[in-house]
Scaffold this motif. Structure first.
Motif, short mmCIF file in Angstrom:
data_model
loop_
_atom_site.label_atom_id
_atom_site.label_comp_id
_atom_site.label_asym_id
_atom_site.label_seq_id
_atom_site.Cartn_x
_atom_site.Cartn_y
_atom_site.Cartn_z
N ASN A 194 0.81 -1.22 0.00
CA ASN A 194 0.00 0.00 0.00
C ASN A 194 0.85 1.28 0.00
OD1 ASN A 194 -2.70 -1.01 -0.05
ND2 ASN A 194 -2.33 -1.81 2.01
N ALA A 195 2.01 1.22 -0.67
CA ALA A 195 2.82 2.42 -0.89
C ALA A 195 2.74 2.77 -2.37
CB ALA A 195 4.26 2.18 -0.46
N HIS A 196 2.31 3.98 -2.68
CA HIS A 196 1.97 4.33 -4.06
C HIS A 196 2.74 5.58 -4.51
CE1 HIS A 196 -1.19 1.42 -3.47
NE2 HIS A 196 -1.60 2.10 -2.41
N ASN A 197 3.46 5.44 -5.61
CA ASN A 197 4.22 6.54 -6.19
C ASN A 197 3.27 7.37 -7.06
OD1 ASN A 197 6.22 8.19 -7.10
ND2 ASN A 197 7.43 6.62 -8.12
N VAL A 198 3.06 8.65 -6.71
CA VAL A 198 2.07 9.48 -7.40
C VAL A 198 2.73 10.69 -8.06
CG1 VAL A 198 0.08 8.73 -6.04
CG2 VAL A 198 1.52 10.60 -5.18
N ASP A 199 1.94 11.43 -8.82
CA ASP A 199 2.42 12.55 -9.62
C ASP A 199 2.67 13.78 -8.75
OD1 ASP A 199 2.86 14.56 -11.47
OD2 ASP A 199 1.15 14.04 -12.74
N ASP A 200 3.92 14.23 -8.67
CA ASP A 200 4.27 15.40 -7.87
C ASP A 200 3.57 16.66 -8.36
OD1 ASP A 200 6.36 16.11 -5.64
OD2 ASP A 200 6.61 17.70 -7.13
N GLU A 201 3.36 16.76 -9.67
CA GLU A 201 2.67 17.93 -10.23
C GLU A 201 1.26 18.06 -9.68
OE1 GLU A 201 2.84 17.61 -14.48
OE2 GLU A 201 4.70 18.74 -14.60
N VAL A 202 0.62 16.93 -9.44
CA VAL A 202 -0.75 16.92 -8.92
C VAL A 202 -0.76 17.11 -7.41
CG1 VAL A 202 -2.82 15.50 -8.60
CG2 VAL A 202 -1.64 15.52 -10.81
N TRP A 203 -0.04 16.27 -6.69
CA TRP A 203 -0.12 16.23 -5.23
C TRP A 203 0.55 17.43 -4.56
CZ3 TRP A 203 -1.83 12.38 -1.55
CH2 TRP A 203 -2.61 11.38 -2.14
#
Length: 268
Positions: free
Chosen positions: A238-247
């Motif tokens: 449950n560790a998720h790499n997400v978009d820095d531009e969004v978050w």
């Protein structure tokens, strides 16, 4: 910065901070020019083709006054936090409206900028719809404690309740791990982590991102190491790499909606 008279329907708008890109696209508009976080940076991919004709006008810290003047703007949107020193010169080029802070006041900023753009009511409707959806999404995951981590070029940060993404989680009623409430800090946007105390990043789920290429290398090194791999969220998948531009950089109603998309997609 005082009183400013703006056009009823501005057509040639220049924006000098990243949140205002999200604001204009959310309202169905496109700026003629925009400052960039760094030179030759691309426009945020999550905003699609709406910025394809937008011209760069320097950086957030150093707007290019000649490039701004050449675009013949009828409104300039900026922030006192970054561009206070340029206000007098900018306001001689076109009516200029500054919000005071970034991030923590993103909703107030959105409404103020929308007011200057002649779309206050539309902005309020968008904000209301987002907040209603946030409550609906969050209700499904109310028992989970969610962690937000960002890798910077020279440090690791955990993001608290006064950061943009932290506010979105708060709007959704999603709980945070105790260390990330940052209760002993006056500024509760973020706290610093090291590889040694990375356990403070743990939660039922972790959403993490990296700011730029150097930070991505740091992220790869840390997430490949044993201390990260020992975190509960990592071991449970449950560790998720997400978009820095969004978050982190989006700071607007469209980016907030994308964070809710990620919560729906990844949380169980």
């Amino acid at each position: 910065m005082g009183e400013t008279k703006v056009p009823a329907q501005p057509r040639r708008v220049i924006v000098l901070d990243t949140d205002k890109l999200d604001t204009m696209v959310s309202l169905g508009m496109s700026p003629v020019g925009a400052a960039q976080a760094t030179e030759s940076q691309k426009w945020p991919a999550y905003l699609g083709s709406a910025l394809s004709a937008t011209k760069p006008v320097g950086t957030l810290q150093q707007p290019n006054l000649e490039a701004i003047m050449a675009l013949k703007p009828d409104l300039i949107l900026g922030t006192k936090f970054r561009q206070a020193a340029f206000y007098d010169k900018l306001s001689k080029i076109a009516p200029t409206v500054f919000t005071e802070k970034v991030g923590v006041t993103w909703k107030e900023n959105f409404l103020l900028d929308a007011d200057a753009l002649g779309h206050r009511d539309k902005a309020q409707d968008l904000l209301n719809s987002y907040e209603q959806r946030a409550r609906t999404v969050g209700a499904k995951f109310a028992k989970q404690k969610v962690s937000i981590v960002r890798f910077m070029p020279t440090e690791i940060r955990m993001y608290g309740p006064q950061s943009f993404s932290g506010i979105v989680l708060g709007d959704a009623g999603i709980q945070r791990p105790q260390p990330q409430l940052l209760e002993t800090q006056a500024d509760r946007r973020f706290g610093k982590l090291s590889q040694e105390n990375i356990a403070q990043a743990d939660g039922d789920a972790i959403f993490y991102s990296a700011y730029g290429d150097a930070a991505a290398k740091s992220q790869a090194a840390v997430t490949g190491g044993p201390l990260w791999k020992n975190l509960t969220a990592v071991k449970s998948g449950n560790a998720h790499n997400v978009d820095d531009e969004v978050w982190m950089l989006g700071i607007g109603v469209t980016a907030a909606g994308r964070i809710l998309d990620d919560l729906e997609k990844y949380l169980q």
